[in-house]
Design a protein around this motif. Structure first.
Motif, PDB file in Angstrom:
ATOM      1  N   ALA A   1       0.617  -1.198  -0.084  1.00 22.04           N
ATOM      2  CA  ALA A   1       0.047   0.138  -0.104  1.00 22.04           C
ATOM      3  C   ALA A   1       0.900   1.384   0.069  1.00 22.04           C
ATOM      4  O   ALA A   1       0.270   2.470   0.289  1.00 22.04           O
ATOM      5  CB  ALA A   1      -0.770   0.109   1.172  1.00 22.04           C
ATOM      6  N   ALA A   2       2.174   1.341  -0.562  1.00 27.17           N
ATOM      7  CA  ALA A   2       2.951   2.100  -0.377  1.00 27.17           C
ATOM      8  C   ALA A   2       2.918   3.128   0.781  1.00 27.17           C
ATOM      9  O   ALA A   2       3.021   4.274   0.985  1.00 27.17           O
ATOM     10  CB  ALA A   2       2.722   3.111  -1.655  1.00 27.17           C
ATOM     11  N   GLY A   3       2.728   2.233   2.033  1.00 29.92           N
ATOM     12  CA  GLY A   3       2.528   3.082   3.323  1.00 29.92           C
ATOM     13  C   GLY A   3       1.460   3.977   3.495  1.00 29.92           C
ATOM     14  O   GLY A   3       1.396   4.764   4.379  1.00 29.92           O
ATOM     15  N   GLY A   4       0.756   3.994   2.578  1.00 34.54           N
ATOM     16  CA  GLY A   4      -0.661   4.927   2.635  1.00 34.54           C
ATOM     17  C   GLY A   4      -0.134   6.389   2.477  1.00 34.54           C
ATOM     18  O   GLY A   4      -0.740   7.286   2.911  1.00 34.54           O
ATOM     19  N   GLY A   5       1.001   6.508   1.664  1.00 37.04           N
ATOM     20  CA  GLY A   5       1.573   7.869   1.704  1.00 37.04           C
ATOM     21  C   GLY A   5       1.305   8.551   0.315  1.00 37.04           C
ATOM     22  O   GLY A   5       2.136   9.475   0.023  1.00 37.04           O
ATOM     23  N   VAL A   6       0.548   7.983  -0.544  1.00 34.87           N
ATOM     24  CA  VAL A   6       0.274   8.549  -1.991  1.00 34.87           C
ATOM     25  C   VAL A   6      -0.700   9.679  -1.961  1.00 34.87           C
ATOM     26  O   VAL A   6      -1.666   9.393  -1.548  1.00 34.87           O
ATOM     27  CB  VAL A   6      -0.050   7.371  -2.897  1.00 34.87           C
ATOM     28  N   SER A   7      -0.426  10.589  -2.513  1.00 38.18           N
ATOM     29  CA  SER A   7      -1.497  11.759  -2.744  1.00 38.18           C
ATOM     30  C   SER A   7      -2.607  11.396  -3.549  1.00 38.18           C
ATOM     31  O   SER A   7      -2.277  10.715  -4.312  1.00 38.18           O
ATOM     32  CB  SER A   7      -0.666  13.235  -3.039  1.00 38.18           C
ATOM     33  N   ALA A   8      -3.767  12.119  -3.321  1.00 38.75           N
ATOM     34  CA  ALA A   8      -4.703  11.987  -4.036  1.00 38.75           C
ATOM     35  C   ALA A   8      -4.509  12.148  -5.740  1.00 38.75           C
ATOM     36  O   ALA A   8      -5.018  11.369  -6.541  1.00 38.75           O
ATOM     37  CB  ALA A   8      -5.990  13.049  -3.701  1.00 38.75           C
ATOM     38  N   LEU A   9      -4.022  13.298  -5.933  1.00 35.66           N
ATOM     39  CA  LEU A   9      -3.419  13.348  -7.603  1.00 35.66           C
ATOM     40  C   LEU A   9      -2.642  12.421  -8.085  1.00 35.66           C
ATOM     41  O   LEU A   9      -2.885  11.994  -9.162  1.00 35.66           O
ATOM     42  CB  LEU A   9      -2.699  14.760  -7.681  1.00 35.66           C
ATOM     43  N   GLN A  10      -1.617  11.944  -7.413  1.00 37.99           N
ATOM     44  CA  GLN A  10      -0.618  10.941  -7.694  1.00 37.99           C
ATOM     45  C   GLN A  10      -1.427   9.524  -7.749  1.00 37.99           C
ATOM     46  O   GLN A  10      -1.245   9.015  -9.003  1.00 37.99           O
ATOM     47  CB  GLN A  10       0.415  10.682  -6.468  1.00 37.99           C
ATOM     48  N   ASN A  11      -2.356   9.490  -6.909  1.00 32.62           N
ATOM     49  CA  ASN A  11      -3.195   7.978  -7.060  1.00 32.62           C
ATOM     50  C   ASN A  11      -4.177   8.190  -8.244  1.00 32.62           C
ATOM     51  O   ASN A  11      -4.484   7.421  -8.798  1.00 32.62           O
ATOM     52  CB  ASN A  11      -3.834   7.935  -5.721  1.00 32.62           C
TER      53      ASN A  11
END
Lengths: 542, 92
Positions: free
Chosen positions: A48-58
């Motif tokens: 889960a990439a540590g839950g650190g992906v931003s909304a735009l990146q995701n």
């Protein structure tokens, strides 16, 4: 070895710019993988990439996961050869996204950890639910992977002139490197880079086409209708059976909300707000991409010509690359070819990672080890599962060489819509849903979809060359999805489960409020998901 | 805030979210299947050109894509705004 011999075309020749761009892409993405590998020390980072992906990146990564080479090359080809009908496909592939936003994205983010089975199994008995959910996930992933690998082999063969097997092995090896070492952090960045390249490439190509028509799409459509007749602007033969089309439409619409590799991406963002925003960005990017592809198709019909396109590939798959060569020369052809290759790589990486999550998180950690596996063991199993699936993808790609696998993507969507979506929705919205109901619904969905596709004209007539098919529709969604809902509800009512309905209040609370107050996830609780906690340490900046 | 009233508030919010989600899902279904059924049953209308080069079908198809996006936008604005503001006091 070269499949093409159109006079003056560099298509299918080892093209210096194509190889240069491709090596550049692989080099950059492997550098990202190296960087990501050093940040990937826990299963949360791996899956889960540590839950650190931003909304735009995701949003970009979701679009990257979804925009396959098949949709780029295939839809452009379909539009080039049959005009308007390609738009019917584009619309169908897009309309699943609003459903994902409204019904799935944020409850999933709040309730689960790595897989959609986390959500279904939340208040039910772990073992039976995880087993059936893993079956649904692995079936969807396998069919989708076969379609992508066979498509990859064929396309790379056409684009670069490499042999089919070499192409499949290259795709497999690079993809395994991403997933094995870089996990979700690397996969996310590969998707983002690929999405940006694909959108930029398609936009540049469309811009170059429209430049010749005073930047007016209507002038382009008019020219096409003058060359090929007014019927290119009207529905053709694609929709001849309305029931068939509605069935396909249902599978596309609700299948998107049951695709494991798409669902998994919602765990990479920090909270429900980011989850819903990311689908909004993704829907916009994908919708824009389909509209641009529609213009590319018409551009290819007018500037390249249908005869030249079918001369290279009967299915029209080379329409977009040929168009690139006509408007931008060999350099542009090379760029677009490399983008198509990158697209395939990114999609198979996402699929493999979601399959690995089902194998290691659902089957190994939850079923075999009952949530008792230590972190380092889970991570090791996750990596082994990725390697296994990557090798399997290469083997399947080679085994299915020369087979018509186009139906397999439709099949994957039909299974996703019938096996995964009903159980997921019922587990979030219906208090009286039970373990037996969930298992029955997921198994019914998987098996009925596979069985009806086996009995459909696609397999019976097109593949097995029989004269008739027992089941009249090519896509079984209209039967199998309602059936899975019905079975799930009926079995739940027949065999009530007290504990499940008692725990619904907890599910409801956590589904809306997030993971803060309610009990942590049922299997291997993560202490780090309280909404008030500081931003988790991860890869948000390159 | 006492426990029961917190629960009632959450209950009300939860049902308002499902209502909005269901209404928007139905809107998406209507837009998409409306388009598909027109393609299936009224081909002449879809082929009619509004101005030379632009048929009703192309306009409607593009509109469905834009509508799908707009609906997700409406949901996002509602959820990130009103819904989240009402939800915040319920978080601890």
């Amino acid at each position: 070895m070269n499949p093409t011999s159109t006079a003056g075309s560099q298509l299918g020749q080892p093209n210096a710019t194509a190889i240069l761009f491709f090596l550049l892409f692989v080099g950059v993405t492997l550098a990202i993988t190296y960087w990501a590998a050093r940040k990937t020390k826990t299963t949360s980072e791996f899956f889960a990439a540590g839950g650190g992906v931003s909304a735009l990146q995701n949003g970009f990564a979701l679009a990257g996961d979804y925009m396959s080479a098949a949709s780029f090359l295939g839809i452009a080809g379909l539009v080039a050869l049959s005009g308007f009908d390609g738009l019917i496909y584009s619309v169908g592939w897009l309309v699943g996204w609003p459903v994902v936003t409204f019904l799935i994205a944020e409850p999933l983010r709040n309730l689960g950890k790595y897989t959609f089975a986390d959500v279904v199994a939340y208040r039910l008995k772990q073992t039976p639910v995880r087993l059936s959910a893993a079956l649904g996930t692995l079936t969807v992933v396998s069919f989708y992977l076969i379609a992508q690998m066979v498509g990859a082999g064929n396309l790379i063969h056409l684009l670069f002139g490499l042999s089919y097997e070499v192409a499949v092995v290259i795709v497999g090896v690079v993809m395994i490197l991403y997933v094995l070492f870089g996990g979700m952090i690397a996969t996310t960045w590969v998707q983002i880079v690929k999405a940006v390249l694909l959108l930029a490439g398609a936009s540049a190509l469309a811009g170059a086409v429209l430049y010749r028509f005073g930047f007016s799409p209507v002038a382009l459509f008019k020219e096409a209708s003058q060359q090929y007749g007014a019927q290119v602007l009207a529905p053709g033969t694609l929709v001849s059976n309305p029931l068939e089309t509605v069935s396909l439409g249902l599978a596309l619409m609700f299948g998107t909300a049951g695709l494991p590799h798409i669902l998994m991406r919602f765990y990479t963002v920090p909270d429900a707000k980011a989850a819903r925003s990311s689908v909004f960005y993704a829907t916009g990017l994908i919708g824009y991409f389909y509209l641009v592809t529609f213009i590319l198709g018409f551009g290819a019909a007018v500037l390249v010509g249908r005869q030249a396109i079918t001369g290279v590939d009967k299915g029209g798959n080379m329409a977009a690359p040929m168009l690139a060569e006509v408007v931008g020369g060999t350099g542009f052809l090379g760029f677009i070819s490399a983008v198509a290759f990158a697209t395939i790589l990114a999609v198979v990486a996402g699929l493999t990672l979601s399959g690995a999550a089902a194998l290691s998180h659902d089957l190994w950690s939850s079923v075999v080890r009952k949530g008792q596996a230590p972190e380092h063991e889970q991570l090791k199993v996750a990596r082994l599962a990725s390697l296994f699936l990557g090798v399997l993808a290469v083997v399947l790609g080679v085994v299915f060489k020369g087979q018509n696998v186009a139906f397999m993507v439709g099949l994957a969507f039909a299974i996703a819509a019938s096996a995964n979506f009903p159980a997921l929705l019922l587990s979030m919205a219906w208090r009286r849903f039970t373990t037996q109901g969930a298992v029955a619904s997921m198994l019914t969905g998987s098996f009925s979809a596979v069985l009806l596709i086996f009995l459909s004209p696609t397999v019976q007539i097109d593949l097995l060359k029989n004269t008739t098919a027992l089941f009249p529709l090519k896509n079984p969604g209209i039967i199998t999805m309602p059936l899975a809902f019905f079975v799930g509800i009926a079995v739940s009512l027949l065999f009530p489960e007290k504990e499940s309905s008692e725990r619904f209040a907890e599910v409801k609370h956590r589904m809306h409020v997030g993971a803060g107050k309610a009990a942590a996830a049922p299997v291997t609780p993560v202490p780090s998901v309280s909404p008030g906690a500081a931003p988790r340490p991860t890869a948000t900046k390159a | 805030m006492s426990e029961p009233s917190r629960n009632d508030a959450l209950e009300a919010l939860a049902s308002s979210r499902w209502r909005v989600a269901a209404a928007l899902t139905v809107a998406t279904l209507v837009a998409y299947f409306g388009f598909i059924l027109l393609v299936a049953f009224n081909k002449p209308l879809m082929g009619q050109q509004l101005i030379p080069g632009l048929s009703v079908g192309i306009v409607l198809g593009a509109l469905v894509i834009v509508t799908a996006w707009a609906l997700t936008g409406i949901y996002m604005l509602w959820a990130n705004g009103r819904y989240d503001r009402a939800l915040n006091p319920l978080r601890r």
